[in-house]
Structure formats: C-alpha cells, structure tokens
Design a protein around this motif. Structure first.
Motif, PDB file in Angstrom:
ATOM      1  N   GLU A  22     -17.970   5.492  -6.995  1.00 37.01           N
ATOM      2  CA  GLU A  22     -18.011   5.880  -5.581  1.00 37.01           C
ATOM      3  C   GLU A  22     -18.559   4.742  -4.731  1.00 37.01           C
ATOM      4  O   GLU A  22     -19.606   4.178  -5.039  1.00 37.01           O
ATOM      5  CB  GLU A  22     -18.895   7.112  -5.389  1.00 37.01           C
ATOM      6  CG  GLU A  22     -18.964   7.582  -3.940  1.00 37.01           C
ATOM      7  CD  GLU A  22     -19.812   8.825  -3.762  1.00 37.01           C
ATOM      8  OE1 GLU A  22     -19.701   9.467  -2.699  1.00 37.01           O
ATOM      9  OE2 GLU A  22     -20.591   9.161  -4.689  1.00 37.01           O
ATOM     10  N   PRO A  23     -17.871   4.380  -3.636  1.00 38.21           N
ATOM     11  CA  PRO A  23     -18.386   3.335  -2.742  1.00 38.21           C
ATOM     12  C   PRO A  23     -19.740   3.728  -2.160  1.00 38.21           C
ATOM     13  O   PRO A  23     -20.019   4.910  -1.939  1.00 38.21           O
ATOM     14  CB  PRO A  23     -17.316   3.250  -1.648  1.00 38.21           C
ATOM     15  CG  PRO A  23     -16.079   3.817  -2.255  1.00 38.21           C
ATOM     16  CD  PRO A  23     -16.552   4.884  -3.207  1.00 38.21           C
ATOM     17  N   THR A  40     -20.929   3.460   0.796  1.00 36.59           N
ATOM     18  CA  THR A  40     -20.874   4.134   2.089  1.00 36.59           C
ATOM     19  C   THR A  40     -20.573   5.620   1.932  1.00 36.59           C
ATOM     20  O   THR A  40     -21.161   6.466   2.606  1.00 36.59           O
ATOM     21  CB  THR A  40     -19.813   3.486   2.997  1.00 36.59           C
ATOM     22  OG1 THR A  40     -20.062   2.082   3.091  1.00 36.59           O
ATOM     23  CG2 THR A  40     -19.848   4.089   4.390  1.00 36.59           C
ATOM     24  N   SER A  41     -19.672   5.949   1.032  1.00 40.82           N
ATOM     25  CA  SER A  41     -19.365   7.350   0.761  1.00 40.82           C
ATOM     26  C   SER A  41     -20.597   8.068   0.236  1.00 40.82           C
ATOM     27  O   SER A  41     -20.919   9.188   0.660  1.00 40.82           O
ATOM     28  CB  SER A  41     -18.223   7.449  -0.260  1.00 40.82           C
ATOM     29  OG  SER A  41     -18.018   8.795  -0.660  1.00 40.82           O
ATOM     30  N   LYS A  95     -15.921  -0.095   6.945  1.00 38.28           N
ATOM     31  CA  LYS A  95     -16.515   0.946   6.100  1.00 38.28           C
ATOM     32  C   LYS A  95     -16.028   2.352   6.457  1.00 38.28           C
ATOM     33  O   LYS A  95     -16.437   3.323   5.823  1.00 38.28           O
ATOM     34  CB  LYS A  95     -18.046   0.905   6.219  1.00 38.28           C
ATOM     35  CG  LYS A  95     -18.678  -0.421   5.808  1.00 38.28           C
ATOM     36  CD  LYS A  95     -18.422  -0.729   4.339  1.00 38.28           C
ATOM     37  CE  LYS A  95     -19.120  -1.998   3.906  1.00 38.28           C
ATOM     38  NZ  LYS A  95     -18.827  -2.322   2.486  1.00 38.28           N
ATOM     39  N   GLU A 106     -14.207   4.482   3.643  1.00 33.26           N
ATOM     40  CA  GLU A 106     -15.159   4.934   2.633  1.00 33.26           C
ATOM     41  C   GLU A 106     -16.038   6.060   3.177  1.00 33.26           C
ATOM     42  O   GLU A 106     -16.328   7.048   2.477  1.00 33.26           O
ATOM     43  CB  GLU A 106     -16.038   3.773   2.173  1.00 33.26           C
ATOM     44  CG  GLU A 106     -15.286   2.680   1.438  1.00 33.26           C
ATOM     45  CD  GLU A 106     -16.196   1.522   1.063  1.00 33.26           C
ATOM     46  OE1 GLU A 106     -17.414   1.609   1.331  1.00 33.26           O
ATOM     47  OE2 GLU A 106     -15.686   0.539   0.502  1.00 33.26           O
ATOM     48  N   GLN A 164     -14.163   9.340   3.356  1.00 30.51           N
ATOM     49  CA  GLN A 164     -14.071   9.933   2.023  1.00 30.51           C
ATOM     50  C   GLN A 164     -15.346  10.719   1.719  1.00 30.51           C
ATOM     51  O   GLN A 164     -15.296  11.843   1.208  1.00 30.51           O
ATOM     52  CB  GLN A 164     -13.854   8.840   0.980  1.00 30.51           C
ATOM     53  CG  GLN A 164     -13.554   9.338  -0.422  1.00 30.51           C
ATOM     54  CD  GLN A 164     -12.114   9.783  -0.589  1.00 30.51           C
ATOM     55  OE1 GLN A 164     -11.268   9.495   0.250  1.00 30.51           O
ATOM     56  NE2 GLN A 164     -11.825  10.493  -1.665  1.00 30.51           N
TER      57      GLN A 164
END
Length: 325
Positions: free
Chosen positions: A62-63, A65-66, A230, A233, A236
């Motif tokens: 998972e990024p 930012t997410s 971003k 992300e 998401q």
C-alpha cells in the motif's frame, strides 16, 4: 520538504505540528527535525508534537499516502462512534428514497450550485431540467451549463444508488471491489458535471477523465491539499476506508470531508463531495440531504475544523442538524 514550504507560506502552525508528529510516528525523526527547523526558522511557533497513534497496519504494497488517509479516517471514525451509536434508523426502500430525492432535485441543485457561487435560480434550473432552454443562447453560458451538468450528475448518482444498494446492504462484496465502484462513481460525477461545458468548448475535454495535474488552493481556507502527484494514492485510501466503514452516518460524513481534503480535481470538488455523501446515504437506506446556501458559513467552518484541528464533531453535528430540519 515541499509540503513544509507550503505550510510556511500559509502560516499554518497547527498543520506543521501534525506533520511533525506523523513523521516521528513513522520513524522519520531526521525529516521531522528538518521540517521543524524550516518552520521555526520562518518565525512560526510550533507546538510540541505528539506521535500519532497509527491504529491501522498498512496493506500489502500500500502506498504511504493511501495508508496515511486510511489512518486519519480511522481516527476520525473512532472519535465519532459515541455520537453515531446513538443514531438508530430503519432503512427505507431505495426506490422511495430516490423518488423523494428526484422530487427535490431542483432545490438541491440551486443550493449546491449557489454554495459554489454560481448565479442560478430555481426557475432557470427547472427550465433546463424540463428541456425548455436553448443551449445555443449566448447569455449566462457558464451558469446554465453548470446547472445542466449538475442535473446530469444528479441523475447518475440516483441511478447508481438504485443499482448498487443491494451490494452495500448485503455486505458480501470484497472491500477492494466496493472501492473501485466508489472511484468509478467519483470520476463519473466529475464527467457529468463538466461534459456540457466541454461540449461547447468552455473546458478541455481531456480534463473530464482525470485527477488534477497541478497544485490547488482553497479560497478562504488554511488547508493545503496534497501534491497532485499523490492524489491517485490518496483517493485509493479514501475509498478503501469508505468501503470498510461500518456506520453509514460516519461513512457519508467522512467521504464528504475527504474529497475536500484531498481535492482531487481542479474544480467541482464541493459538488462531488456532496453527491458522494448522498449516494452513500441512499444505498444505506437514508434520505438525501440538502445543505442550504444560507448555512454555507457554518458548513465550511465544520470542514475547516476537521482539516486544521482534526476535530470532526462540528461537521458531523452540522450534518445531523439537517436531518432534523
């Protein structure tokens, strides 16, 4: 450090404290010290930061930012649970709710567009809704085509709510799939809002299908939306959190807030956030709510407190007051 520089430009002291606390919680102490030095060097007094309780574990690959968005959602949700637990309701039949919403469509369009400073009237909107208008007329083009786009988006949201309600109420569809449904809906809303303007050359048609590709600032707010690189992300993370949220009152309120917080588009974020909120309410069996333009200041204050003070209760209580009106 770009975000720290933006905080300095906006003189955002509380945002600096939150950022430093998050960095320290993630084990990025060196970066946190650099941010503090940059802001204090600009004359800003940064309060003692507190490490943020990262209640959630990141999903596989998972990024960041997410994950940040989902964790922030989780903290807001936890703080609202005591309020939401007092709310009970019997879900209404989705067709009844959609019919009620359609009956108030003109009024809803007037208030939502007026909040965004479009110059519209209920009679103008009603004429467009009934087809009694001339798209070729050169007078008041932007306002009339904004109203046309709003009506098209409204019809999309109610139609999708009718189709999707059974998925939400059964609760058997994987979270990732529900996330994709929400992401598709948001892009669909954006497309409907601005397609009439693109058709007559007022905006670039390529803007209809994508998130913003440049920085954006919110007039009258101290909140600085994240860097455009971003946004995907972050969105998401917003939709994963929304799909995973169990309480429909909290899901609707936080989905509304986070669209404004991320600000995925160059324009149309406010209308999109209100549409998403009401889609979530409909599929849960709750009625559509209209935010009156007369209460615009109160509405924006609640959002600002969430953005700048991490205090969601004012906005949540504001939305509840609309149900009682």
């Amino acid at each position: 450090m770009a975000f720290a520089e933006a905080l300095v430009r906006k003189r955002n002291q509380s945002g600096g404290s939150v950022l430093i606390g998050l960095l320290e919680s993630l084990g990025r102490g060196t970066v946190a010290r650099r941010v503090r030095d940059a802001m204090e060097g600009a004359g800003l007094k940064i309060a003692s930061s507190e490490k943020i309780d990262l209640a959630l574990k990141p999903k596989a690959k998972e990024p960041a930012t997410s994950y940040f968005i989902r964790n922030k959602w989780s903290q807001f949700s936890e703080s609202l649970k005591s309020r939401a637990s007092q709310l009970t309701f019997t879900p209404e039949v989705i067709q009844v709710l959609v019919d009620q919403a359609q009956a108030e469509k003109i009024q809803d369009a007037y208030h939502s567009l007026s909040i965004e400073n479009y110059r519209v009237s209920e009679s103008m909107i009603a004429a467009i809704a009934s087809g009694q208008w001339d798209p070729e007329e050169k007078k008041d083009v932007v306002n009339r085509f904004a109203a046309k786009g709003y009506l098209d988006a409204f019809n999309l949201v109610t139609r999708e709510a009718l189709r999707d309600a059974i998925l939400w109420q059964r609760g058997e569809t994987p979270i990732e799939e529900m996330c994709e449904i929400l992401l598709g809906l948001v892009i669909g809303i954006k497309r409907r809002l601005f397609a009439p303007m693109a058709d007559v050359g007022l905006i670039d048609p390529s803007d209809l299908e994508s998130y913003r590709n440049q920085p954006v600032f919110i007039r009258g707010s101290n909140h600085i939306p994240m860097n455009h690189t971003k946004v995907a992300e972050a969105m998401q993370g917003v939709m994963l959190a929304a799909a995973d949220e169990q309480n429909p009152y909290i899901r609707a309120a936080l989905a509304h807030f986070f669209i404004g917080y991320v600000h995925p588009f160059g324009d149309g974020n406010g209308r999109t956030s209100r549409f998403l909120m009401n889609y979530i309410r409909l599929v849960a069996g709750l009625p559509w709510i209209i935010i009156p333009v007369e209460r615009r200041s109160e509405y924006l204050l609640g959002l600002e407190k969430m953005s700048m003070q991490d205090f969601p209760s004012t906005f949540f209580d504001f939305l509840l007051s609309l149900e009682r009106d």
